[in-house]
Design a protein around this motif. Structure first.
Motif, PDB file in Angstrom:
ATOM      1  N   VAL A 525       0.834  -1.195   0.000  1.00  0.00           N
ATOM      2  CA  VAL A 525       0.000   0.000   0.000  1.00  0.00           C
ATOM      3  C   VAL A 525       0.878   1.257   0.000  1.00  0.00           C
ATOM      4  O   VAL A 525       1.919   1.318   0.653  1.00  0.00           O
ATOM      5  CB  VAL A 525      -0.957   0.005   1.217  1.00  0.00           C
ATOM      6  CG1 VAL A 525      -0.192   0.110   2.532  1.00  0.00           C
ATOM      7  CG2 VAL A 525      -1.963   1.154   1.101  1.00  0.00           C
ATOM      8  N   GLY A 526       0.472   2.264  -0.803  1.00  0.00           N
ATOM      9  CA  GLY A 526       1.177   3.541  -0.837  1.00  0.00           C
ATOM     10  C   GLY A 526       2.526   3.492  -1.519  1.00  0.00           C
ATOM     11  O   GLY A 526       3.322   4.423  -1.373  1.00  0.00           O
ATOM     12  N   ALA A 580      -8.459  -2.356   5.749  1.00  0.00           N
ATOM     13  CA  ALA A 580      -8.386  -3.320   6.856  1.00  0.00           C
ATOM     14  C   ALA A 580      -7.217  -2.986   7.770  1.00  0.00           C
ATOM     15  O   ALA A 580      -6.077  -2.863   7.318  1.00  0.00           O
ATOM     16  CB  ALA A 580      -8.256  -4.739   6.310  1.00  0.00           C
ATOM     17  N   GLY A 581      -7.520  -2.825   9.054  1.00  0.00           N
ATOM     18  CA  GLY A 581      -6.479  -2.514  10.025  1.00  0.00           C
ATOM     19  C   GLY A 581      -6.151  -1.041  10.102  1.00  0.00           C
ATOM     20  O   GLY A 581      -5.297  -0.635  10.901  1.00  0.00           O
ATOM     21  N   GLY A 582      -6.819  -0.216   9.289  1.00  0.00           N
ATOM     22  CA  GLY A 582      -6.526   1.216   9.299  1.00  0.00           C
ATOM     23  C   GLY A 582      -7.297   1.951  10.382  1.00  0.00           C
ATOM     24  O   GLY A 582      -8.238   1.425  10.988  1.00  0.00           O
ATOM     25  N   THR A 583      -6.927   3.172  10.637  1.00  0.00           N
ATOM     26  CA  THR A 583      -7.618   4.040  11.600  1.00  0.00           C
ATOM     27  C   THR A 583      -7.876   5.395  10.935  1.00  0.00           C
ATOM     28  O   THR A 583      -7.298   5.713   9.897  1.00  0.00           O
ATOM     29  CB  THR A 583      -6.782   4.250  12.873  1.00  0.00           C
ATOM     30  OG1 THR A 583      -5.544   4.887  12.514  1.00  0.00           O
ATOM     31  CG2 THR A 583      -6.503   2.930  13.577  1.00  0.00           C
ATOM     32  N   VAL A 622     -11.737  14.477   7.627  1.00  0.00           N
ATOM     33  CA  VAL A 622     -11.281  13.186   8.135  1.00  0.00           C
ATOM     34  C   VAL A 622     -10.288  12.592   7.142  1.00  0.00           C
ATOM     35  O   VAL A 622     -10.398  12.817   5.934  1.00  0.00           O
ATOM     36  CB  VAL A 622     -12.487  12.234   8.353  1.00  0.00           C
ATOM     37  CG1 VAL A 622     -13.204  11.938   7.055  1.00  0.00           C
ATOM     38  CG2 VAL A 622     -12.051  10.938   9.049  1.00  0.00           C
ATOM     39  N   LYS A 623      -9.304  11.866   7.663  1.00  0.00           N
ATOM     40  CA  LYS A 623      -8.376  11.147   6.790  1.00  0.00           C
ATOM     41  C   LYS A 623      -8.142   9.745   7.325  1.00  0.00           C
ATOM     42  O   LYS A 623      -8.369   9.462   8.511  1.00  0.00           O
ATOM     43  CB  LYS A 623      -7.057  11.894   6.637  1.00  0.00           C
ATOM     44  CG  LYS A 623      -6.146  11.923   7.837  1.00  0.00           C
ATOM     45  CD  LYS A 623      -4.854  12.654   7.474  1.00  0.00           C
ATOM     46  CE  LYS A 623      -3.897  12.755   8.663  1.00  0.00           C
ATOM     47  NZ  LYS A 623      -2.630  13.423   8.297  1.00  0.00           N
ATOM     48  N   LEU A 624      -7.684   8.850   6.411  1.00  0.00           N
ATOM     49  CA  LEU A 624      -7.463   7.438   6.723  1.00  0.00           C
ATOM     50  C   LEU A 624      -5.975   7.157   6.831  1.00  0.00           C
ATOM     51  O   LEU A 624      -5.193   7.574   5.969  1.00  0.00           O
ATOM     52  CB  LEU A 624      -8.085   6.566   5.625  1.00  0.00           C
ATOM     53  CG  LEU A 624      -7.775   5.065   5.671  1.00  0.00           C
ATOM     54  CD1 LEU A 624      -8.329   4.425   6.933  1.00  0.00           C
ATOM     55  CD2 LEU A 624      -8.332   4.375   4.420  1.00  0.00           C
ATOM     56  N   PHE A 625      -5.570   6.451   7.896  1.00  0.00           N
ATOM     57  CA  PHE A 625      -4.219   5.910   8.044  1.00  0.00           C
ATOM     58  C   PHE A 625      -4.284   4.436   7.693  1.00  0.00           C
ATOM     59  O   PHE A 625      -4.820   3.619   8.456  1.00  0.00           O
ATOM     60  CB  PHE A 625      -3.698   6.085   9.470  1.00  0.00           C
ATOM     61  CG  PHE A 625      -3.215   7.475   9.778  1.00  0.00           C
ATOM     62  CD1 PHE A 625      -1.876   7.814   9.609  1.00  0.00           C
ATOM     63  CD2 PHE A 625      -4.095   8.440  10.211  1.00  0.00           C
ATOM     64  CE1 PHE A 625      -1.438   9.090   9.886  1.00  0.00           C
ATOM     65  CE2 PHE A 625      -3.658   9.718  10.490  1.00  0.00           C
ATOM     66  CZ  PHE A 625      -2.320  10.055  10.330  1.00  0.00           C
ATOM     67  N   CYS A 626      -3.766   4.069   6.466  1.00  0.00           N
ATOM     68  CA  CYS A 626      -3.711   2.650   6.118  1.00  0.00           C
ATOM     69  C   CYS A 626      -2.655   1.939   6.958  1.00  0.00           C
ATOM     70  O   CYS A 626      -2.801   0.764   7.311  1.00  0.00           O
ATOM     71  CB  CYS A 626      -3.410   2.491   4.628  1.00  0.00           C
ATOM     72  SG  CYS A 626      -4.799   2.984   3.577  1.00  0.00           S
ATOM     73  N   THR A 627      -1.544   2.624   7.215  1.00  0.00           N
ATOM     74  CA  THR A 627      -0.495   2.160   8.134  1.00  0.00           C
ATOM     75  C   THR A 627      -0.095   3.379   8.952  1.00  0.00           C
ATOM     76  O   THR A 627      -0.495   4.510   8.643  1.00  0.00           O
ATOM     77  CB  THR A 627       0.723   1.617   7.365  1.00  0.00           C
ATOM     78  OG1 THR A 627       1.397   2.719   6.746  1.00  0.00           O
ATOM     79  CG2 THR A 627       0.317   0.606   6.300  1.00  0.00           C
ATOM     80  N   PRO A 628       0.687   3.196   9.960  1.00  0.00           N
ATOM     81  CA  PRO A 628       1.090   4.375  10.754  1.00  0.00           C
ATOM     82  C   PRO A 628       1.815   5.435   9.930  1.00  0.00           C
ATOM     83  O   PRO A 628       1.847   6.605  10.324  1.00  0.00           O
ATOM     84  CB  PRO A 628       1.990   3.767  11.835  1.00  0.00           C
ATOM     85  CG  PRO A 628       1.486   2.372  12.001  1.00  0.00           C
ATOM     86  CD  PRO A 628       1.097   1.927  10.630  1.00  0.00           C
ATOM     87  N   THR A 629       2.398   5.068   8.778  1.00  0.00           N
ATOM     88  CA  THR A 629       3.173   6.039   8.001  1.00  0.00           C
ATOM     89  C   THR A 629       2.552   6.358   6.642  1.00  0.00           C
ATOM     90  O   THR A 629       3.040   7.227   5.928  1.00  0.00           O
ATOM     91  CB  THR A 629       4.605   5.518   7.775  1.00  0.00           C
ATOM     92  OG1 THR A 629       4.536   4.253   7.099  1.00  0.00           O
ATOM     93  CG2 THR A 629       5.344   5.367   9.100  1.00  0.00           C
ATOM     94  N   VAL A 630       1.494   5.630   6.249  1.00  0.00           N
ATOM     95  CA  VAL A 630       0.849   5.864   4.959  1.00  0.00           C
ATOM     96  C   VAL A 630      -0.590   6.297   5.215  1.00  0.00           C
ATOM     97  O   VAL A 630      -1.383   5.533   5.780  1.00  0.00           O
ATOM     98  CB  VAL A 630       0.871   4.612   4.076  1.00  0.00           C
ATOM     99  CG1 VAL A 630       0.129   4.871   2.763  1.00  0.00           C
ATOM    100  CG2 VAL A 630       2.302   4.185   3.790  1.00  0.00           C
ATOM    101  N   SER A 631      -0.881   7.531   4.802  1.00  0.00           N
ATOM    102  CA  SER A 631      -2.231   8.061   5.035  1.00  0.00           C
ATOM    103  C   SER A 631      -2.700   8.817   3.801  1.00  0.00           C
ATOM    104  O   SER A 631      -1.913   9.171   2.922  1.00  0.00           O
ATOM    105  CB  SER A 631      -2.236   8.992   6.248  1.00  0.00           C
ATOM    106  OG  SER A 631      -1.485  10.168   5.965  1.00  0.00           O
TER     107      SER A 631
END
Length: 714
Positions: A525-526, A580-583, A622-631
Motif C-alpha cells: 500500500v502507498g 483493513a487494520g486502518g484508523t 477526516v483522513k485514513l491511516f492505512c499504516t502508521p506512516t501511509v495516510s
C-alpha cells in the motif's frame, strides 16, 4: 495700354517681311526707332510691346514694311495713344455672411496697389483701405471686409494705384446686403429603421442651427435648437432617433447667426425610414461540406435571415435569428452539411426589431470543394503489412493511394479504393501487404472527384516492424493490486511484461502473455511502481519495450461525508471508505476558526460531536491511516449548521417545507423538533423533511410532491 507700356500691332500682305516702327511723345521732335521687327506667327503682319513710357503722356507712332528686295514702304501712322493707370474690372463679391464679405477684381496693370472704399447706403462716410497688394498672379486683387453690420446694404468702390503717374478713377462694385447665410448641400445618411443622420454645409463659421422634422402626414414639427457647428466649423449635423419605422419624413434647417436675423429655413430631401439591407457580402473558408458567409449592416444589433440552396434546386434552406457579430454592425454564419463539389446560391436580409424586414440581397454564388483526404496515418504495422488510414471526404467518393520505398525513385504502387460509403470524417482503413520487412515506406492518397481530382496529400511515412505496444494504461488500482492494459495491433503474437518498485534496478518479468492485460496483486500500500511491455512477433523478432508507465497503490480517501441526528447541541459525523487494520483521524472546529480539534485512532466511520452551540456553523474533515506512516489527505472540509433552539416550532403561513420563512423559528425543522402544522405545507419533489413528530390544527395539512419524504426521529 497701361501706365508705362502698350502693345501695338498691324497687318501686311507681304509675307514674312520685316518692319520698322517709330514712336515719340507729341511734345517731342525726336522719334525712337525699332528696326528688324519680324512678322508674327502667320507671317502677314507684326506686333511690338513698348515699355518704359512716361505715364499720363500722349504718344504718336508709325510703322513701315522692309521688303527683302526693292525699297521699303512709306510709314503708316497709327492712332495716337495716352498712357493711363488702368481701372479695375470684373468686380465681384463672394462669401457673403452676416458680418463679412470677400471682394475681388481684375486689373491689367501688373503688381499694382489698390485702394478700396465701402459704406452703408444710409451713411455719407466712406471707410478706406489703402495699399491693397495685387493677388498671386499680379493682375487684380481682393480683400475681406469684416465687422460689418448684419442685415445692412453696403456700397463699395475700388481704384488702381500705379507705381508712376495718377491713379485710376474709382470703379463701383455691385451693392451687397449682409445676411445670415442659409445652409446648403443638405444631405442624409445612415438611414435605418428608426434613425437617420442629417448634415449640411454653411459659410458662416462656428454658428448655431435649428432643425425641424415631422412625418409627412403630421402638421406638427419637432424642433431641435442650438445645434453646434461640426469640427471644421462650416456646417453641422444631427442624428434623429426614435423615429417610426417605414415612415416618410420632411425636414428643414436654418442658420442662427450670432448677430442679426436667422436665415430662412431650407428644406432637405424627404426620407423614409427603412430596415437597411446588408452589404459587403462575402464568403470565406470554403470547404467540401461547409462555408462561412459574412456581411456588413448599418443597423446595429439587428438580426438576420439567410437562405441558401443548390443552384439547380427550387427549395431554399432558411436560417433565422442570426445574431449580429461582435461589433454589432453585420453578421456571419457557417453553413455545414453541404454537398461537396456543388454550386450554391445564397441571400440574406435584415430583420429589424421594429417594422418590416429589408429585402433579400444576393451574395456571390459559391461551389463547395472536392476536398483532399485528411488525418493520414498507419496502424497495425507488422513485418510485411500495414493499414493505411485517412478520414473520408463524403459518402460515395473514391480514392487513389500510392506507396513506395522511402527516398527511392522507383515507380509508385497504385491502388484505387472504390467509393466507400461512410459519412464525412469517418475513418477509412485500407490494408496493404507484400511489404519488405524492416523497411521504411512513403505513401499518399487523393480524392477521385469528377470533373477534377484533388492533388495528392502530403507524404506520410511508416516502417515495417514488429509493432510497438500502444495505449498502456493502469486501471482498477487498489491498496494492494492494479490491472495493467495495452494494445498490440495484430493477432497471433504474445507479450512480455516487466514491473518493479520505482527506484529499484531489478525488473520482475512475465513472459508469453497471450492477452493484452495483466492483474498485479500482493503490492504494498502507498508504494510507487513502474511497468513496461513489448510484443513477441516470433521467437527471434520482438518489438522494443514501450515507454515505462508509473502508478502508485493508494490508501483510499474517505468519501460520502454526511451529517445525521443533528440537534442544536450535537451532530453525528458519518463517512465511507476504509482499509483493513486502518484508523481515522478526525478534525472539527467553528467555521473559519484557525484552531482544529483533532480526534485520532478512530476505528469506525462515524463519530458524534456533543456540547455544540446552537445556530452555529461548524466544519470537519477526516483522513485514513492505512499504516502508521501511509495516510490519505484530509477529505473535506465539510460544513454543517446547528439549528436554532426553538421550543415552539409551528407554521405561520402556507408554503414549501424547505422555506425557513414559513416557520415560527425562521429555520427548517430538524429531527429534534415537535412541529405543529397550522397551514398547508408542501414537501417539494425529491426533498427529505425531518421532524421528531408533527401535530395538526384543524384543516391544515402536509402535501407531498413526487418522491418527497418526511422522516421522524424514532
Amino acid at each position: 495700354m497701361l501706365s508705362t507700356s502698350i502693345s501695338l500691332g498691324w497687318e501686311c500682305n507681304e509675307q514674312n517681311a520685316l518692319f520698322e516702327l517709330q514712336y515719340k511723345s507729341v511734345s517731342s521732335s525726336t522719334w525712337t526707332t525699332i528696326t528688324d521687327i519680324p512678322s508674327d506667327g502667320n507671317g502677314q503682319g507684326g506686333n511690338v510691346s513698348l515699355t518704359e513710357l512716361l505715364p499720363n503722356t500722349t504718344y504718336q507712332w508709325r510703322v513701315k514694311t522692309i521688303c527683302e528686295v526693292e525699297s521699303p514702304s512709306a510709314y503708316i501712322e497709327g492712332t495716337n495713344f495716352t498712357t493711363v493707370c488702368p481701372s479695375p474690372w470684373a468686380l465681384s463679391n463672394y462669401s457673403l455672411l452676416s458680418t463679412s464679405i470677400s471682394l475681388g477684381w481684375e486689373c491689367n496693370e501688373q503688381n499694382a496697389l489698390f485702394e478700396l472704399q465701402y459704406k452703408s447706403v444710409s451713411s455719407s462716410t466712406w471707410t478706406t483701405i489703402t495699399n491693397i497688394p495685387s493677388d498671386g498672379n499680379g493682375q487684380g486683387g481682393n480683400v475681406s471686409l469684416t465687422e460689418l453690420l448684419p442685415n445692412t446694404t453696403y456700397k463699395w468702390r475700388v481704384k488702381t494705384i500705379c507705381e508712376l503717374g495718377s491713379p485710376s478713377a474709382y470703379v463701383e462694385g455691385t451693392n451687397f446686403t449682409t445676411v445670415c447665410p442659409s445652409p446648403w448641400a443638405l444631405s442624409n445618411y445612415n438611414l435605418l429603421s428608426t434613425s437617420i443622420s442629417l448634415g449640411w454645409e454653411c459659410n458662416e463659421q462656428n454658428t448655431l442651427f435649428e432643425l425641424q422634422y415631422k412625418s409627412v402626414s403630421s402638421s406638427t414639427w419637432t424642433t431641435i435648437t442650438n445645434i453646434q457647428s461640426d469640427n471644421n466649423g462650416y456646417g453641422g449635423n444631427v442624428n434623429l432617433i426614435g423615429l417610426s419605422p417605414n415612415t416618410t419624413y420632411q425636414w428643414r434647417v436654418k442658420t442662427i447667426c450670432e448677430l442679426g436675423s436667422p436665415s430662412a429655413y431650407i428644406g432637405g430631401t424627404n426620407f423614409t425610414t427603412i430596415c437597411p439591407m446588408p452589404w459587403a457580402l462575402s464568403n470565406y473558408s470554403v470547404a467540401s461540406t461547409s462555408i462561412s458567409l459574412g456581411w456588413e449592416c448599418n443597423e446595429q444589433n439587428a438580426l438576420f435571415e439567410v437562405q441558401y440552396k443548390p443552384t439547380n434546386s427550387s427549395t431554399w434552406t432558411t436560417i433565422t435569428n442570426i445574431q449580429s457579430d461582435g461589433n454589432g454592425y453585420g453578421g456571419n454564419v457557417t453553413l455545414t452539411e453541404l454537398s461537396p463539389n456543388t454550386p450554391y446560391q445564397w441571400r440574406v436580409r435584415t430583420t429589424c426589431s421594429s417594422g418590416s424586414p429589408s429585402a433579400y440581397i444576393g451574395g456571390t454564388n459559391f461551389t463547395t470543394l472536392c476536398a483532399a483526404p485528411t488525418g493520414l496515418g498507419t496502424g497495425n504495422t507488422t513485418l510485411t503489412t500495414t493499414n493505411l488510414i485517412w478520414l473520408s471526404v463524403s459518402s460515395g467518393i473514391s480514392y487513389e493511394i500510392r506507396y513506395r520505398v522511402q527516398g527511392s525513385n522507383t515507380a509508385w504502387t497504385t491502388q484505387t479504393v472504390n467509393a466507400p460509403t461512410p459519412t464525412p470524417n469517418s475513418t477509412i482503413i485500407h490494408p496493404i501487404s507484400g511489404l519488405t520487412a524492416q523497411t521504411s515506406y512513403e505513401w499518399q492518397v487523393r480524392t477521385l472527384c469528377s470533373p477534377l481530382n484533388t492533388a495528392f496529400s502530403s507524404l506520410n511515412n511508416f516502417t515495417t516492424n514488429c509493432p510497438l505496444p500502444t495505449n498502456l494504461t493502469t486501471t482498477d488500482i487498489t491498496s494492494t493490486s492494479a490491472k495493467l492494459n495495452w494494445n498490440v495491433g495484430m493477432s497471433g503474437v504474445t507479450s512480455e511484461l516487466q514491473w518493479r518498485l520505482t527506484g529499484s534496478n531489478t525488473w520482475t518479468t512475465i513472459s508469453n502473455i497471450a492477452t493484452t492485460s495483466y492483474q498485479l496483486t500482493g503490492l504494498t500500500v502507498g508504494a510507487s511502481y513502474q511497468w513496461q511491455v513489448r510484443v513477441n512477433c516470433s521467437q527471434s523478432v520482438n518489438s522494443s519495450y514501450a515507454t515505462p508507465v508509473s502508478f502508485s497503490t493508494i490508501c483510499p480517501l474517505p468519501n460520502n461525508l454526511a451529517i445525521s441526528n443533528l440537534t442544536a447541541t450535537s451532530a453525528q459525523l458519518n463517512w465511507s471508505g476504509g482499509y483493513a487494520g486502518g484508523t481515522y483521524s478526525l478534525q472539527w472546529r467553528l467555521q473559519s476558526n484557525g484552531s482544529w480539534t483533532t480526534v485520532n485512532n478512530l476505528t469506525t466511520s462515524l463519530y458524534t460531536l456533543s456540547g455544540l452551540n446552537a445556530n452555529t456553523v461548524y466544519e470537519w474533515q477526516v483522513k485514513l491511516f492505512c499504516t502508521p506512516t501511509v495516510s490519505t489527505a484530509y477529505a473535506g472540509p465539510s460544513t454543517f449548521s446547528t439549528p436554532t433552539t426553538c421550543t415552539n416550532m409551528f407554521s405561520i403561513k402556507d408554503g414549501a417545507w424547505n422555506d425557513p420563512s414559513i416557520w415560527s423559528c425562521n429555520r427548517l425543522p430538524t429531527n429534534a423538533d415537535i412541529v405543529q402544522i397550522k397551514h398547508i405545507v408542501t414537501v417539494p419533489a425529491g426533498y427529505v423533511a425531518q421532524a421528531q413528530q408533527i401535530t395538526y390544527a384543524q384543516g391544515p395539512t402536509v402535501k407531498f410532491l413526487q418522491a418527497a419524504q418526511l422522516n421522524f426521529l424514532h
